[in-house]
Design an enzyme around this catalytic site. Structure first.
Site, PDB file in Angstrom:
ATOM      1  N   ASP A  71      -4.537  -4.197   6.801  1.00  0.00           N
ATOM      2  CA  ASP A  71      -5.094  -4.156   8.136  1.00  0.00           C
ATOM      3  C   ASP A  71      -6.625  -4.097   8.156  1.00  0.00           C
ATOM      4  O   ASP A  71      -7.248  -4.527   9.093  1.00  0.00           O
ATOM      5  CB  ASP A  71      -4.503  -2.996   8.954  1.00  0.00           C
ATOM      6  CG  ASP A  71      -4.618  -1.672   8.228  1.00  0.00           C
ATOM      7  OD1 ASP A  71      -5.285  -1.622   7.180  1.00  0.00           O
ATOM      8  OD2 ASP A  71      -4.031  -0.689   8.704  1.00  0.00           O
ATOM      9  N   PHE A  84     -14.017  19.254   8.009  1.00  0.00           N
ATOM     10  CA  PHE A  84     -14.119  18.660   6.672  1.00  0.00           C
ATOM     11  C   PHE A  84     -15.286  17.685   6.642  1.00  0.00           C
ATOM     12  O   PHE A  84     -15.484  16.913   7.567  1.00  0.00           O
ATOM     13  CB  PHE A  84     -12.806  17.921   6.364  1.00  0.00           C
ATOM     14  CG  PHE A  84     -12.810  17.208   5.065  1.00  0.00           C
ATOM     15  CD1 PHE A  84     -12.367  17.860   3.907  1.00  0.00           C
ATOM     16  CD2 PHE A  84     -13.226  15.878   4.961  1.00  0.00           C
ATOM     17  CE1 PHE A  84     -12.348  17.198   2.696  1.00  0.00           C
ATOM     18  CE2 PHE A  84     -13.212  15.218   3.756  1.00  0.00           C
ATOM     19  CZ  PHE A  84     -12.773  15.895   2.621  1.00  0.00           C
ATOM     20  N   ARG A 137     -16.228  18.760   1.067  1.00  0.00           N
ATOM     21  CA  ARG A 137     -14.810  18.532   0.742  1.00  0.00           C
ATOM     22  C   ARG A 137     -13.967  19.772   1.009  1.00  0.00           C
ATOM     23  O   ARG A 137     -13.073  20.143   0.256  1.00  0.00           O
ATOM     24  CB  ARG A 137     -14.662  18.053  -0.706  1.00  0.00           C
ATOM     25  CG  ARG A 137     -15.296  16.655  -0.891  1.00  0.00           C
ATOM     26  CD  ARG A 137     -14.888  16.023  -2.172  1.00  0.00           C
ATOM     27  NE  ARG A 137     -15.432  16.734  -3.312  1.00  0.00           N
ATOM     28  CZ  ARG A 137     -14.775  16.921  -4.454  1.00  0.00           C
ATOM     29  NH1 ARG A 137     -13.579  16.444  -4.615  1.00  0.00           N
ATOM     30  NH2 ARG A 137     -15.339  17.596  -5.419  1.00  0.00           N
ATOM     31  N   MET A 138     -14.345  20.489   2.062  1.00  0.00           N
ATOM     32  CA  MET A 138     -13.592  21.688   2.457  1.00  0.00           C
ATOM     33  C   MET A 138     -13.601  21.733   3.971  1.00  0.00           C
ATOM     34  O   MET A 138     -14.463  21.168   4.627  1.00  0.00           O
ATOM     35  CB  MET A 138     -14.290  22.961   1.950  1.00  0.00           C
ATOM     36  CG  MET A 138     -14.278  23.147   0.460  1.00  0.00           C
ATOM     37  SD  MET A 138     -14.970  24.745   0.032  1.00  0.00           S
ATOM     38  CE  MET A 138     -16.565  24.671   0.734  1.00  0.00           C
ATOM     39  N   GLU A 162      -2.767  17.476   7.944  1.00  0.00           N
ATOM     40  CA  GLU A 162      -2.632  18.477   6.885  1.00  0.00           C
ATOM     41  C   GLU A 162      -2.653  19.878   7.485  1.00  0.00           C
ATOM     42  O   GLU A 162      -1.826  20.726   7.169  1.00  0.00           O
ATOM     43  CB  GLU A 162      -3.774  18.371   5.853  1.00  0.00           C
ATOM     44  CG  GLU A 162      -3.724  17.175   4.944  1.00  0.00           C
ATOM     45  CD  GLU A 162      -4.547  16.026   5.471  1.00  0.00           C
ATOM     46  OE1 GLU A 162      -4.759  15.959   6.708  1.00  0.00           O
ATOM     47  OE2 GLU A 162      -4.980  15.179   4.654  1.00  0.00           O
ATOM     48  N   ASP A 175      -7.460  23.473  12.956  1.00  0.00           N
ATOM     49  CA  ASP A 175      -7.568  22.185  12.267  1.00  0.00           C
ATOM     50  C   ASP A 175      -6.550  21.216  12.878  1.00  0.00           C
ATOM     51  O   ASP A 175      -5.344  21.441  12.819  1.00  0.00           O
ATOM     52  CB  ASP A 175      -7.281  22.412  10.775  1.00  0.00           C
ATOM     53  CG  ASP A 175      -7.489  21.166   9.956  1.00  0.00           C
ATOM     54  OD1 ASP A 175      -7.707  20.088  10.549  1.00  0.00           O
ATOM     55  OD2 ASP A 175      -7.428  21.277   8.714  1.00  0.00           O
ATOM     56  N   LYS A 230     -10.402  26.058   2.932  1.00  0.00           N
ATOM     57  CA  LYS A 230      -9.414  25.392   2.082  1.00  0.00           C
ATOM     58  C   LYS A 230      -9.977  24.008   1.743  1.00  0.00           C
ATOM     59  O   LYS A 230     -10.713  23.422   2.538  1.00  0.00           O
ATOM     60  CB  LYS A 230      -8.049  25.271   2.764  1.00  0.00           C
ATOM     61  CG  LYS A 230      -7.992  24.343   3.954  1.00  0.00           C
ATOM     62  CD  LYS A 230      -6.550  24.196   4.411  1.00  0.00           C
ATOM     63  CE  LYS A 230      -6.359  23.026   5.381  1.00  0.00           C
ATOM     64  NZ  LYS A 230      -6.997  23.215   6.685  1.00  0.00           N
ATOM     65  N   ASP A 276       0.857  -1.169   0.000  1.00  0.00           N
ATOM     66  CA  ASP A 276       0.000   0.000   0.000  1.00  0.00           C
ATOM     67  C   ASP A 276       0.895   1.221   0.000  1.00  0.00           C
ATOM     68  O   ASP A 276       1.926   1.231   0.655  1.00  0.00           O
ATOM     69  CB  ASP A 276      -0.843   0.017   1.273  1.00  0.00           C
ATOM     70  CG  ASP A 276      -2.053  -0.878   1.132  1.00  0.00           C
ATOM     71  OD1 ASP A 276      -2.604  -0.933   0.013  1.00  0.00           O
ATOM     72  OD2 ASP A 276      -2.427  -1.527   2.122  1.00  0.00           O
ATOM     73  N   ALA A 296     -17.363  14.930   3.808  1.00  0.00           N
ATOM     74  CA  ALA A 296     -17.237  14.320   2.482  1.00  0.00           C
ATOM     75  C   ALA A 296     -18.084  15.092   1.468  1.00  0.00           C
ATOM     76  O   ALA A 296     -17.798  15.087   0.271  1.00  0.00           O
ATOM     77  CB  ALA A 296     -17.687  12.869   2.535  1.00  0.00           C
TER      78      ALA A 296
END
Lengths: 559, 676
Positions: free
Chosen positions: B514, B372, B377-378, B344, B340, B391, B303, B374
């Site tokens: 996993d 964030f 997406r920000m 990231e 945040d 962002k 992976d 789904a």
């Protein structure tokens, strides 16, 4: 000059390997090729006569069963012919039926491609027996060996469940290889004054007025297949030392090449099947390396003569000529000896019993190994078995499960190989020990001491390796020797053949592992070395103690 | 790595091994090892001849026979000792595991109430509550709550790990301790079948089965033994014909010297030690077969995230678009990320520091963080003054800006693509209806991975990277890491197809995983390494479990597998090559008295027949303990191609195996000869 003679013959052999090997490959690759036009029609007739319209591939079991049954039928017919030859046609010299243990021994001897002769051809066999039993089996046993070798090669190099069709291989071996070559060699030999006739023996009156019975017969035809099929059973008792079997140095070379070329080209055939010619040459080089060592040994030993005689003041410049033909000399005799036991033909042009101890060790050792080119097909099978063993032992050292030609060597293969490597010393050493333990065995030994050991060891080794050359000097036409050597020949031939076919059957099913830089390479010089080492350490060391008591002790006490 | 390694010469292990080497003399146990069994039988025969010299007519040779008996006895004992020593470390580890398996009191849920029961009474499907400070009573799955768990009993790692309901971190192991909070666990195993039970039996080697390779080698060794048995038994009558009478003890000495006792004595120790090396490495192999398969691996499927790269995409650059500056972009990026907690987000602040940029951190105090999702997406921050900073994925941010009537800078798309081409992920930063630029998120390849893939290539192993990234990103990372091939936008079912494809071509495939959706692929792979942190399904499908949950360890496991096979091959070669010298020691000695000319073969010039035979026998015996460290440690292995490896090992163990006994026997003879 001597060395040059040897080099020329070896050089011609090496040149023959590629063309002959390519030809043999095309015969068995079962892909359409040019030779089909020449031989196809005769095969089609045979196939339709024997009901072999569809020639589907066989599993190893079916293949083994087919070749065994074929051999059993041949054995039965031949045994009957020998027993009743006295009443059968083709018997101008009025020879009676053969005794039963001798018949048993003779039949086994020829079906197993051994050609150990406990009889003498000129007095023991009718012309009909010579042709219907001896010559017929010379073809069929060679064809059987060749077919099994090809089937084994297919197992190692193809993927699927089948290893070819025995009957097809068997027929093709005759029509495309042994018959055409035998005709060719016969004609050449006849041209070189080897007799080929159905006339009865010639009775001549010598200068002194005595009557001499000169044996003749269809010699050339037998001579050709005798060598081509690595059979070795001579028309006459003294085999290729007889001036009618092998009249001159040129026939000597032709006979050497005819018995040597096919076994020597099989590694190349293997390389073609494996789609890696280098792989074939590696096997060839291992065989050739061992051969050269043996040839050098026997040549040197014979050249230096017998130390006991030399000490008496005999001129040693000629070497040890006892038991050798003057027309061949040391070089041609040594080469013949080395080749006949390497290719396990068993034909002789000099008496091996009278070789110097170390000279006599060479044929013995070559038969003990049975991989130095080896008999028709069997030699290659044995060498590949050692290759698998070498791969198994050394291959682990690269940190992978050992694999040969991409196929993993696992417990099943090792078990089968174990049977084969066990059988060989077992059927040589155990009967040898029994011969020394019993009066029946000891009674036939004509030399006391170390040479006696060599005689017995040689007889059983020759039988086990299906070589058939006699050390001679052993009074071997007794029920004890007929039966024991008969059994040894039988086991020597079939145990390893069946075990190796089973290996082929197991390997053919395996999915080949792709080759990477982590793969143990078996097509380079290093592997040639590993192969030679494996043969010497596993094959040869086994026999060292016995050999030390025979030829080596004789040599040491003679000095 | 953990601190579980124990010294090989732990005195407790040693004394237990000595005791076990005598227990193992039991012929019923010895029979499993045909080579050493033959030696044991020989030992007994010589013992009888020593004890009853009158019966065998060996009165004049009692001293010699006694010596032969003792050497043979020690040969067997040394071989037993090797095996016992190899087992010792596993047994010691099993003992310490057993301690953590004492009966635990469990709080079993019965209806809505809780009942205290002994852990052994728990069955599959029972529910238990485990609170802070308590031991988890059995293997199971967290179905409610979140807790940190100390798994040091199994992994040796003292830092606790987080376990929570749902997802890939829900499995817990019996015998581990909850350090904080409380969880509800559904028990997934019956007593005696738990992970710790399996682990104990594995490290103890109780149910150790011979691997196919071991079986094949054993067959070879057995047949060699039988061959030499034939050789020796038939030698006596042959020799008698020429008047050489051979004593039984001498024949037994020859037999024992010729049969492959060195590898026969060390074979099982090599296997056990190989497994143990894997265990010491904190990887639990379910069978020796799996370890050997690791050595055979042709293809490794890895992976990307977590194995090749750190997985956290780190901000590595700010790329302002037309109309803004790097200071401006950095400032807003930082404001959007200050609250945040994702990697990231934190990496943006890190980048600010390295770029020595500053932002108005005081505004953040009363700002609210928009996490964030789904859908959007920000993520971002709503500042107290009403401005909204966001962002996120470039197209999502574009849509958001357009919906507020903003315009899209002309160079935004090209900047974004330039990042994607480099294998990075572009994050657009905007404030209200204005787009400021792009944060270049980079997935960083773990240091040293490139060298390891180069090593793998030298070993002949192909590496394939699997990633959900787009092909462009995947290609960049693949190039950077130096893997041979990659599969982009891969779904779990792609992995299994990939494995099947490689296997159909004859390759053996290794992979790590996993998650539950990795389980089928782990089962399909020849070597499946599951992470201990992973789900129960993954762990059950795999044939190895990494207790440290470090997916890149698969590379070392391959090396251990190779080392195991190499050690076996090296010692077999050594053992067989030894025979040459032993022949030259014993054969002349056997025949020299009857045939004095045999002295020519005595190329080592050994003192006397008796001392030659004894020296060869002693060499044969002592070489076993001398090689124990090698058998336990494994032969040195550096990744290189097979041909080089072979030449090197052939030189050391093949040629060395031929030469060493010549020297050894000669030296021993110099000493032995003084007494005889």
């Amino acid at each position: 000059m001597d060395i040059l003679q040897l080099l020329i013959v070896i050089g011609v052999l090496v040149l023959l390997v590629k063309p002959l090997g390519s030809y043999v490959y095309h015969v068995y690759s079962n892909e359409p090729n040019r030779t089909d036009r020449v031989f196809g029609w005769s095969e089609r007739i045979i196939y339709s006569v024997i009901g072999l319209k569809s020639r589907a591939g066989m599993t190893w079991k079916k293949y083994a069963l087919s070749f065994l049954l074929t051999n059993i039928v041949l054995v039965a017919i031949s045994y009957l012919i020998l027993r009743f030859q006295g009443g059968l046609p083709g018997n101008p010299n009025n020879i009676g039926g053969m005794e039963q243990t001798l018949s048993f021994n003779t039949v086994i001897s020829f079906i197993t491609n051994t050609n150990l002769q406990h009889y003498s051809g000129e007095t023991g066999l009718s012309y009909f027996s010579q042709m219907a039993v001896i010559m017929m089996m010379m073809f069929t046993s060679a064809a059987t060996g060749f077919s099994v070798a090809i089937a084994f090669i297919r197992g190692l190099t193809s993927k699927g469940t089948t290893i070819g069709n025995f009957f097809e291989d068997f027929v093709k071996s005759h029509t495309r290889i042994f018959l055409p070559l035998a005709v060719l060699v016969t004609l050449v030999l006849v041209a070189l004054h080897v007799p080929q006739t159905f006339d009865p023996n010639i009775t001549a009156t010598t200068l002194e007025g005595a009557t001499q019975n000169i044996a003749i017969g269809p010699v050339a035809s037998l001579e050709s297949i005798k060598h081509l099929g690595t059979n070795g059973g001579g028309f006459f008792g003294v085999n290729s030392a007889h001036p009618f079997e092998n009249p001159n140095p040129l026939t000597n070379v032709i006979e050497i090449l005819s018995m040597w070329a096919l076994p020597a080209s099989l590694p190349y055939v293997f390389g073609r099947f494996a789609k890696n010619r280098k792989q074939g040459w590696v096997i060839f080089s291992a065989m050739m390396t061992l051969f050269l060592v043996f040839l050098a040994t026997v040549y040197t030993a014979e050249l230096h003569g017998n130390p006991a005689l030399n000490n008496l003041g005999v001129d040693a410049s000629q070497g040890s000529m006892e038991g050798k033909e003057v027309r061949f000399g040391i070089a041609q005799s040594a080469l013949f000896t080395a080749v006949t036991t390497a290719a396990t033909t068993g034909t002789v042009n000099n008496m091996h019993d009278t070789l110097t101890p170390i000279g006599g060790l060479v044929p013995l050792a070559e038969m003990m190994l049975n991989v130095v080119f080896g008999g028709k097909g069997v030699g290659l099978i044995n060498m590949l078995m050692y290759a698998i063993l070498g791969v198994f032992i050394a291959g682990l050292m690269v940190g992978r499960t050992p694999e040969f030609l991409g196929r993993k060597i696992e417990p099943r293969e090792m078990k089968l190989i174990a049977i084969a490597i066990l059988a060989h010393p077992f059927i040589i050493l155990v009967p040898t020990a029994i011969a020394f333990l019993t009066d029946l065995g000891q009674g036939s030994i004509s030399n006391a001491g170390f040479h006696g050991i060599s005689q017995v060891l040689y007889e059983y080794t020759s039988s086990a390796a299906n070589n058939g050359s006699g050390f001679e000097g052993l009074a071997d036409n007794t029920p004890f020797w007929n039966i024991t050597t008969g059994l040894v020949m039988l086991f020597g031939r079939y145990i390893s053949m069946i075990a190796m076919l089973a290996v082929a059957g197991s390997l053919v099913r395996k999915q080949p592992v792709p080759e990477t830089s982590g793969t143990f390479r078996t097509d380079n010089v290093l592997f040639t070395g590993i192969l030679v080492g494996t043969v010497l350490i596993i094959g040869a060391l086994t026999f060292l103690p016995a050999v030390v008591l025979g030829p080596i002790a004789e040599y040491l006490t003679l000095r | 790595m953990t601190t579980k390694r124990k010294s090989m010469l732990d005195s407790a292990i040693l004394s237990r091994a000595v005791r076990d080497s005598f227990i193992k003399l039991n012929p019923l146990t010895m029979m499993k090892n045909p080579v050493m069994f033959v030696v044991e039988v020989g030992t007994l025969v010589v013992l009888l001849m020593t004890l009853l010299p009158g019966y065998f007519g060996t009165e004049d040779r009692v001293g010699f026979n006694l010596t032969v008996f003792l050497i043979l006895l020690f040969t067997v004992l040394f071989a037993n000792f090797a095996e016992a020593l190899a087992e010792g470390r596993g047994k010691a580890q099993a003992d310490s595991l057993k301690k953590s398996k004492q009966d635990i009191t469990a709080n079993k849920m019965v209806g809505n109430s809780v009942k205290q029961v002994v852990s052994t009474e728990l069955r599959k499907g029972d529910m238990v509550i485990v609170s802070q400070g308590e031991m988890i009573p059995g293997d199971g799955e967290v179905i409610e709550g979140l807790a940190s768990v100390d798994e040091s009993a199994i992994t040796g790692e003292s830092a606790p790990v987080i376990k929570e309901a749902g997802g890939d971190f829900s499995s817990v192991t019996g015998g581990t301790r909850v350090v904080s909070d409380q969880i509800k666990v559904r028990i997934m195993s019956d007593p005696g079948e738990s992970f710790i039970d399996r682990m104990i039996s594995l490290v103890e080697g109780a149910k150790r089965q011979k691997t196919p390779n071991e079986l094949a080698l054993n067959t070879l060794l057995t047949s060699l033994t039988l061959i030499f048995l034939i050789v020796v038994v038939t030698l006596a009558p042959i020799a008698k014909y020429v008047g050489v009478e051979l004593d039984v003890p001498v024949l037994i000495a020859l037999l024992v010297c010729l049969i492959p006792t060195t590898i026969g004595g060390l074979l099982s120790a090599i296997g056990i030690a190989g497994m143990d090396r894997v265990t010491q490495f904190n990887v639990l192999a379910m069978s020796g077969k799996a370890v050997e398969a690791a050595g055979d691996i042709n293809t490794m499927i890895l992976d990307k995230t977590g194995t090749i790269t750190f997985g956290n995409r780190m901000a590595s650059d700010f790329l302002p678009v037309k109309g803004s500056t790097i200071q401006e972009l950095g400032e807003w990026a930082a404001l959007s990320s200050a609250k945040d907690e994702t990697p990231e987000g934190r990496s943006v602040l890190e980048l600010m520091k390295t770029k020595q940029l500053s932002y108005g951190a005081e505004q953040i105090e009363q700002a609210s963080f928009i996490p964030f999702t789904a859908e959007t997406r920000m993520s971002g921050t709503d500042l107290p003054d009403g401005r909204k900073v966001r962002k996120g994925a470039v197209d999502a941010v574009k849509k958001w800006v357009l919906s507020q009537g903003g315009t899209i800078p002309t160079d935004l798309d090209s900047t974004g693509e330039s990042v994607a081409v480099l294998g990075g992920t572009p994050l657009a930063v905007s404030v209200d209806n204005r787009i400021l630029g792009i944060i270049y998120l980079k997935d960083t390849v773990k240091p040293g991975m490139q060298e390891r893939f180069a090593e793998l290539r030298r070993m002949g192993i192909k590496t394939i990277m699997c990633t959900g990234d787009n092909p462009l990103t995947a290609a960049t990372i693949a190039r950077e890491a130096g893997v041979d091939d990659f599969v982009a936008e891969s779904r779990p079912e792609d992995k299994i197809a990939l494995i099947k494809r490689e296997q159909a071509a004859g390759s053996l495939v290794a992979m790590t995983g996993d998650g539950t959706n990795d389980a089928p692929a782990l089962a399909q792979a020849d070597v499946g390494l599951a992470m201990n942190s992973g789900t129960i399904a993954a762990k059950e499908a795999a044939n190895m479990i990494d207790l440290d949950s470090d997916p890149s360890k698969i590379i070392e496991v391959v090396a251990i597998g190779k080392q195991l096979l190499m050690t076996r091959g090296a010692l077999t070669t050594f053992s067989i090559a030894n025979d040459i010298a032993k022949y030259f020691a014993i054969i002349p000695a056997m025949f020299m008295i009857a045939i004095p000319q045999m002295d020519v073969l005595n190329i080592m010039k050994l003192g006397s027949p008796s001392s030659a035979i004894l020296s060869a026998l002693i060499f044969n015996a002592v070489i076993i303990p001398l090689l124990i460290p090698l058998a336990m440690r494994g032969v040195a292995y550096k990744p290189m191609n097979a041909s080089k490896l072979l030449s090197k090992n052939l030189l050391i163990y093949g040629l060395g195996g031929v030469i060493a006994p010549f020297i050894g026997i000669k030296l021993l003879d110099l000493i032995v000869h003084i007494w005889i």
